[in-house]
Scaffold this motif. Structure first.
Motif, PDB file in Angstrom:
ATOM      1  N   GLY A   1      31.441  -9.280  -3.413  1.00  0.00           N
ATOM      2  CA  GLY A   1      31.078  -8.136  -4.258  1.00  0.00           C
ATOM      3  C   GLY A   1      31.224  -6.785  -3.581  1.00  0.00           C
ATOM      4  N   ALA A   2      30.796  -6.689  -2.317  1.00  0.00           N
ATOM      5  CA  ALA A   2      30.820  -5.396  -1.618  1.00  0.00           C
ATOM      6  C   ALA A   2      32.249  -4.875  -1.502  1.00  0.00           C
ATOM      7  N   PHE A   3      33.173  -5.798  -1.298  1.00  0.00           N
ATOM      8  CA  PHE A   3      34.562  -5.394  -1.044  1.00  0.00           C
ATOM      9  C   PHE A   3      35.279  -5.056  -2.354  1.00  0.00           C
TER      10      PHE A   3
ATOM     11  N   VAL B   1      36.850  -1.400  -3.286  1.00  0.00           N
ATOM     12  CA  VAL B   1      38.213  -1.242  -3.827  1.00  0.00           C
ATOM     13  C   VAL B   1      38.147  -0.521  -5.180  1.00  0.00           C
ATOM     14  N   GLN B   2      37.173  -0.964  -6.020  1.00  0.00           N
ATOM     15  CA  GLN B   2      37.076  -0.335  -7.344  1.00  0.00           C
ATOM     16  C   GLN B   2      36.783   1.163  -7.228  1.00  0.00           C
ATOM     17  N   ALA B   3      35.887   1.519  -6.301  1.00  0.00           N
ATOM     18  CA  ALA B   3      35.535   2.941  -6.168  1.00  0.00           C
ATOM     19  C   ALA B   3      36.498   3.672  -5.233  1.00  0.00           C
TER      20      ALA B   3
ATOM     21  N   TRP C   1      24.389   0.190  -0.240  1.00  0.00           N
ATOM     22  CA  TRP C   1      24.176  -0.700   0.924  1.00  0.00           C
ATOM     23  C   TRP C   1      24.146  -2.140   0.404  1.00  0.00           C
ATOM     24  N   VAL C   2      25.046  -2.971   0.897  1.00  0.00           N
ATOM     25  CA  VAL C   2      25.117  -4.367   0.425  1.00  0.00           C
ATOM     26  C   VAL C   2      24.900  -5.312   1.607  1.00  0.00           C
ATOM     27  N   PHE C   3      24.128  -6.365   1.372  1.00  0.00           N
ATOM     28  CA  PHE C   3      24.028  -7.446   2.348  1.00  0.00           C
ATOM     29  C   PHE C   3      25.008  -8.519   1.895  1.00  0.00           C
ATOM     30  N   PRO C   4      26.231  -8.544   2.448  1.00  0.00           N
ATOM     31  CA  PRO C   4      27.263  -9.397   1.859  1.00  0.00           C
ATOM     32  C   PRO C   4      27.009 -10.895   2.047  1.00  0.00           C
ATOM     33  N   GLU C   5      26.057 -11.254   2.926  1.00  0.00           N
ATOM     34  CA  GLU C   5      25.714 -12.680   3.016  1.00  0.00           C
ATOM     35  C   GLU C   5      24.981 -13.127   1.739  1.00  0.00           C
ATOM     36  N   GLY C   6      24.422 -12.141   1.021  1.00  0.00           N
ATOM     37  CA  GLY C   6      23.807 -12.429  -0.285  1.00  0.00           C
ATOM     38  C   GLY C   6      22.416 -13.019  -0.215  1.00  0.00           C
ATOM     39  N   THR C   7      21.901 -13.250   0.993  1.00  0.00           N
ATOM     40  CA  THR C   7      20.572 -13.827   1.169  1.00  0.00           C
ATOM     41  C   THR C   7      20.136 -13.597   2.613  1.00  0.00           C
TER      42      THR C   7
ATOM     43  N   LEU D   1       8.278   7.305   4.188  1.00  0.00           N
ATOM     44  CA  LEU D   1       7.007   6.566   4.229  1.00  0.00           C
ATOM     45  C   LEU D   1       7.119   5.306   5.090  1.00  0.00           C
ATOM     46  N   MET D   2       8.314   4.779   5.215  1.00  0.00           N
ATOM     47  CA  MET D   2       8.480   3.499   5.937  1.00  0.00           C
ATOM     48  C   MET D   2       8.706   3.675   7.436  1.00  0.00           C
ATOM     49  N   GLN D   3       9.075   4.891   7.860  1.00  0.00           N
ATOM     50  CA  GLN D   3       9.587   5.003   9.228  1.00  0.00           C
ATOM     51  C   GLN D   3       8.552   4.777  10.339  1.00  0.00           C
TER      52      GLN D   3
ATOM     53  N   LEU E   1       0.839  -1.202   0.000  1.00  0.00           N
ATOM     54  CA  LEU E   1       0.000   0.000   0.000  1.00  0.00           C
ATOM     55  C   LEU E   1       0.879   1.259   0.000  1.00  0.00           C
ATOM     56  N   LEU E   2       1.922   1.242   0.838  1.00  0.00           N
ATOM     57  CA  LEU E   2       2.843   2.390   0.887  1.00  0.00           C
ATOM     58  C   LEU E   2       3.506   2.590  -0.472  1.00  0.00           C
ATOM     59  N   ALA E   3       3.789   1.463  -1.131  1.00  0.00           N
ATOM     60  CA  ALA E   3       4.421   1.551  -2.447  1.00  0.00           C
ATOM     61  C   ALA E   3       3.479   2.259  -3.425  1.00  0.00           C
TER      62      ALA E   3
ATOM     63  N   VAL F   1      21.620   3.668  -1.712  1.00  0.00           N
ATOM     64  CA  VAL F   1      20.691   2.677  -2.277  1.00  0.00           C
ATOM     65  C   VAL F   1      21.175   1.261  -1.999  1.00  0.00           C
ATOM     66  N   PRO F   2      20.240   0.365  -1.709  1.00  0.00           N
ATOM     67  CA  PRO F   2      20.652  -1.028  -1.540  1.00  0.00           C
ATOM     68  C   PRO F   2      20.892  -1.730  -2.870  1.00  0.00           C
ATOM     69  N   ILE F   3      21.683  -2.787  -2.794  1.00  0.00           N
ATOM     70  CA  ILE F   3      21.788  -3.710  -3.928  1.00  0.00           C
ATOM     71  C   ILE F   3      20.801  -4.833  -3.639  1.00  0.00           C
ATOM     72  N   ALA F   4      19.949  -5.125  -4.596  1.00  0.00           N
ATOM     73  CA  ALA F   4      18.880  -6.101  -4.348  1.00  0.00           C
ATOM     74  C   ALA F   4      18.832  -7.154  -5.436  1.00  0.00           C
ATOM     75  N   LYS F   5      18.295  -8.298  -5.063  1.00  0.00           N
ATOM     76  CA  LYS F   5      18.108  -9.356  -6.066  1.00  0.00           C
ATOM     77  C   LYS F   5      17.074  -8.879  -7.089  1.00  0.00           C
TER      78      LYS F   5
ATOM     79  N   VAL G   1       8.226  -1.459  -8.664  1.00  0.00           N
ATOM     80  CA  VAL G   1       8.243  -0.153  -9.347  1.00  0.00           C
ATOM     81  C   VAL G   1       8.910   0.888  -8.449  1.00  0.00           C
ATOM     82  N   VAL G   2       8.549   0.866  -7.140  1.00  0.00           N
ATOM     83  CA  VAL G   2       9.134   1.839  -6.208  1.00  0.00           C
ATOM     84  C   VAL G   2      10.639   1.616  -6.079  1.00  0.00           C
ATOM     85  N   CYS G   3      11.041   0.355  -5.991  1.00  0.00           N
ATOM     86  CA  CYS G   3      12.478   0.049  -5.875  1.00  0.00           C
ATOM     87  C   CYS G   3      13.215   0.622  -7.096  1.00  0.00           C
TER      88      CYS G   3
HETATM   89  C1  LIG Z   1       7.344   2.274   0.281  1.00  0.00           C
HETATM   90  C2  LIG Z   1       7.718   0.957  -0.173  1.00  0.00           C
HETATM   91  C3  LIG Z   1       9.076   0.583   0.222  1.00  0.00           C
HETATM   92  C4  LIG Z   1       9.671  -0.646  -0.363  1.00  0.00           C
HETATM   93  C5  LIG Z   1      11.119  -0.648  -0.004  1.00  0.00           C
HETATM   94  C6  LIG Z   1      11.846  -1.782  -0.559  1.00  0.00           C
HETATM   95  C7  LIG Z   1      13.320  -1.701  -0.224  1.00  0.00           C
HETATM   96  C8  LIG Z   1      13.974  -2.943  -0.711  1.00  0.00           C
HETATM   97  C9  LIG Z   1      15.307  -3.208  -0.129  1.00  0.00           C
HETATM   98  C10 LIG Z   1      15.769  -4.486  -0.715  1.00  0.00           C
HETATM   99  C11 LIG Z   1      16.887  -5.169  -0.065  1.00  0.00           C
HETATM  100  C12 LIG Z   1      17.113  -6.479  -0.764  1.00  0.00           C
HETATM  101  C13 LIG Z   1      18.304  -7.191  -0.309  1.00  0.00           C
HETATM  102  C14 LIG Z   1      18.691  -8.313  -1.244  1.00  0.00           C
HETATM  103  O1  LIG Z   1      18.114  -8.534  -2.262  1.00  0.00           O
HETATM  104  S1  LIG Z   1      20.023  -9.324  -0.719  1.00  0.00           S
HETATM  105  C15 LIG Z   1      20.398 -10.283  -2.146  1.00  0.00           C
HETATM  106  C16 LIG Z   1      21.172  -9.581  -3.191  1.00  0.00           C
HETATM  107  N1  LIG Z   1      22.420  -9.022  -2.767  1.00  0.00           N
HETATM  108  C17 LIG Z   1      23.606  -9.627  -2.885  1.00  0.00           C
HETATM  109  O2  LIG Z   1      23.683 -10.756  -3.330  1.00  0.00           O
HETATM  110  C18 LIG Z   1      24.817  -8.848  -2.492  1.00  0.00           C
HETATM  111  C19 LIG Z   1      25.954  -9.680  -2.080  1.00  0.00           C
HETATM  112  N2  LIG Z   1      26.479 -10.500  -3.185  1.00  0.00           N
HETATM  113  C20 LIG Z   1      27.683 -10.295  -3.772  1.00  0.00           C
HETATM  114  O3  LIG Z   1      28.334  -9.326  -3.449  1.00  0.00           O
HETATM  115  C21 LIG Z   1      28.178 -11.319  -4.759  1.00  0.00           C
HETATM  116  O4  LIG Z   1      29.576 -11.419  -4.667  1.00  0.00           O
HETATM  117  C22 LIG Z   1      27.784 -11.078  -6.263  1.00  0.00           C
HETATM  118  C23 LIG Z   1      26.253 -10.992  -6.346  1.00  0.00           C
HETATM  119  C24 LIG Z   1      28.411  -9.824  -6.816  1.00  0.00           C
HETATM  120  C25 LIG Z   1      28.238 -12.292  -7.090  1.00  0.00           C
HETATM  121  O5  LIG Z   1      27.782 -13.415  -6.448  1.00  0.00           O
HETATM  122  P1  LIG Z   1      28.008 -14.913  -6.953  1.00  0.00           P
HETATM  123  O6  LIG Z   1      27.448 -15.831  -5.930  1.00  0.00           O
HETATM  124  O7  LIG Z   1      27.469 -15.037  -8.333  1.00  0.00           O
HETATM  125  O8  LIG Z   1      29.577 -15.078  -7.042  1.00  0.00           O
HETATM  126  P2  LIG Z   1      30.688 -14.986  -5.883  1.00  0.00           P
HETATM  127  O9  LIG Z   1      30.314 -14.055  -4.820  1.00  0.00           O
HETATM  128  O10 LIG Z   1      31.062 -16.393  -5.475  1.00  0.00           O
HETATM  129  O11 LIG Z   1      31.886 -14.363  -6.712  1.00  0.00           O
HETATM  130  C26 LIG Z   1      32.461 -15.058  -7.819  1.00  0.00           C
HETATM  131  C27 LIG Z   1      33.825 -14.456  -8.117  1.00  0.00           C
HETATM  132  O12 LIG Z   1      33.662 -13.096  -8.560  1.00  0.00           O
HETATM  133  C28 LIG Z   1      34.406 -12.218  -7.736  1.00  0.00           C
HETATM  134  N3  LIG Z   1      33.654 -10.964  -7.627  1.00  0.00           N
HETATM  135  C29 LIG Z   1      32.500 -10.731  -6.954  1.00  0.00           C
HETATM  136  N4  LIG Z   1      32.119  -9.464  -7.128  1.00  0.00           N
HETATM  137  C30 LIG Z   1      33.042  -8.859  -7.905  1.00  0.00           C
HETATM  138  C31 LIG Z   1      33.196  -7.554  -8.404  1.00  0.00           C
HETATM  139  N5  LIG Z   1      32.297  -6.580  -8.127  1.00  0.00           N
HETATM  140  N6  LIG Z   1      34.266  -7.293  -9.172  1.00  0.00           N
HETATM  141  C32 LIG Z   1      35.169  -8.248  -9.441  1.00  0.00           C
HETATM  142  N7  LIG Z   1      35.076  -9.505  -8.996  1.00  0.00           N
HETATM  143  C33 LIG Z   1      34.038  -9.813  -8.242  1.00  0.00           C
HETATM  144  C34 LIG Z   1      34.545 -12.935  -6.401  1.00  0.00           C
HETATM  145  O13 LIG Z   1      35.648 -12.462  -5.652  1.00  0.00           O
HETATM  146  C35 LIG Z   1      34.695 -14.366  -6.864  1.00  0.00           C
HETATM  147  O14 LIG Z   1      36.023 -14.575  -7.313  1.00  0.00           O
HETATM  148  P3  LIG Z   1      37.084 -15.328  -6.378  1.00  0.00           P
HETATM  149  O15 LIG Z   1      37.313 -14.426  -5.207  1.00  0.00           O
HETATM  150  O16 LIG Z   1      36.471 -16.633  -5.995  1.00  0.00           O
HETATM  151  O17 LIG Z   1      38.248 -15.467  -7.256  1.00  0.00           O
END
Ligand SMILES: CCCCCCCCCCCCCC(=O)SCCNC(=O)CCNC(=O)[C@H](O)C(C)(C)COP(=O)(O)OP(=O)(O)OC[C@H]1O[C@@H](n2cnc3c(N)ncnc32)[C@H](O)[C@@H]1OP(=O)(O)O
Ligand SMILES: CCCCCCCC/C=C\CCCCCCCC(=O)OC[C@@H](O)COP(=O)(O)O
Length: 233
Positions: free
Chosen positions: A188-190, A194-196, A169-175, A67-69, A42-44, A117-121, A132-134
């Motif tokens: 990825g976060a690290f 480093v890249q930036a 904002w990254v959730f480095p556990e990835g899930t 809107l979320m607070q 609804l907020l969205a 901004v968060p990184i999201a699946k 759409v809001v995201c």
């Molecule tokens: C009003 C309404 C409001 C609604 C509000 C809604 C708000 C919503 C908020 C939503 C919140 C939602 C929250 C959510 O949705 S949480 C779920 C989504 N978020 C994430 O998954 C973030 C964390 N994941 C990562 O950082 C992963 O590493 C990624 C996804 C990037 C790859 O993962 P993957 O599992 O595929 O591979 P791997 O990690 O085994 O890596 C493989 C290799 O690649 C290398 N590598 C990795 N990255 C980089 C890089 N950048 N440059 C160069 N190299 C890089 C890495 O070192 C490794 O190499 P090596 O070290 O083994 O040699």
């Protein structure tokens, strides 16, 4: 006066629902989570026209945050924020944080810095109005099934952080992980930091095992904390 069987059954059900809510913990849990998702949806719907005025823009995260607070108050949650002064005041950075469940949105919105901004699946994009809001908020979507594409998206994010003064904002556990401990971090976060060439700011959203457990279907009221642990290069 005639009362149909259907009307009588409906009246009985309506009378029984509060009783069920009072007596049955699981039913209460599903009601609370259902309301949480429904309310965010609804907020969205409210947020979409407000954000659409700017188009896709990280400044829209202020509207989303605003809107979320109040949502925590609907659940009787009091939030304690510690160490907010550790956010670097004038430069981009990468926030890394633990991720227990979708309730983390409440902790995130409590401390979300401006232009962050968060990184999201990618799947979130397909959640109707929420998706759409995201998108309008400038949230960065990654396809976790395509490592190569996810890495390219992160590389673009590194560029955007510097050229448009954006925090990420990254959730480095990835899930989500509600086990009480943390999963191994993905890198990825690290790489992004480093890249930036920006600092990493770690944030802990404290465990909410004592008031919320999906496994036990328990969701009560409590004080809950988020804290930044300091910024590192
Ligand atoms: C009003 C309404 C409001 C609604 C509000 C809604 C708000 C919503 C908020 C939503 C919140 C939602 C929250 C959510 O949705 S949480 C779920 C989504 N978020 C994430 O998954 C973030 C964390 N994941 C990562 O950082 C992963 O590493 C990624 C996804 C990037 C790859 O993962 P993957 O599992 O595929 O591979 P791997 O990690 O085994 O890596 C493989 C290799 O690649 C290398 N590598 C990795 N990255 C980089 C890089 N950048 N440059 C160069 N190299 C890089 C890495 O070192 C490794 O190499 P090596 O070290 O083994 O040699
Ligand atoms: C046309 C389709 C309509 C679908 C409508 C769906 C309605 C849903 C409404 C509201 C959802 C509110 C919560 C959204 C934010 C959830 C953020 C979140 O916690 O994402 C999970 C992600 O971090 C990790 O995912 P996994 O644990 O790896 O899985």
């Amino acid at each position: 006066m005639e009362v149909s069987v259907g009307t009588a059954a409906l009246a009985l059900a309506l009378l029984l629902l509060p009783l069920l809510y009072e007596r049955c913990g699981s039913f209460r849990f599903f009601c609370k989570m259902g309301f949480y998702n429904g309310w965010i949806l609804l907020l969205a719907l409210v947020a979409i026209p407000l954000c659409a005025l700017r188009g896709r823009d990280v400044e829209n995260m202020k509207i989303i945050r605003g809107l979320m607070q109040h949502v925590k108050r609907l659940y009787g949650i009091r939030m304690e924020v510690r160490g907010a002064h550790n956010f670097p005041p004038r430069q981009p950075y990468v926030v890394v944080s633990n991720h227990q469940s979708s309730l983390d949105l409440l902790g995130m919105m409590e401390v979300l810095p401006d232009r962050c901004v968060p990184i999201a699946k990618r799947e979130l994009l397909y959640m109707g109005a929420v998706g759409v809001v995201c998108w309008l908020g400038g949230i960065i979507f990654i396809d976790r099934k395509r490592t190569h594409d996810a890495i390219s998206t992160m590389a673009e994010a590194a560029h955007t952080m510097l050229s448009q003064d954006v925090r990420v904002w990254v959730f480095p556990e990835g899930t989500r992980n509600h086990s009480g401990s943390m999963l191994p971090f993905k890198r990825g976060a690290f790489h992004l930091a480093v890249q930036a060439q920006v600092p990493v700011v770690p944030i802990v959203i404290s465990s909410y095992q004592h008031f919320y457990s999906k496994r036990e279907r328990r969701f009560t009221q409590d004080v809950w904390g988020t804290g930044t642990c300091g910024a590192g290069g």
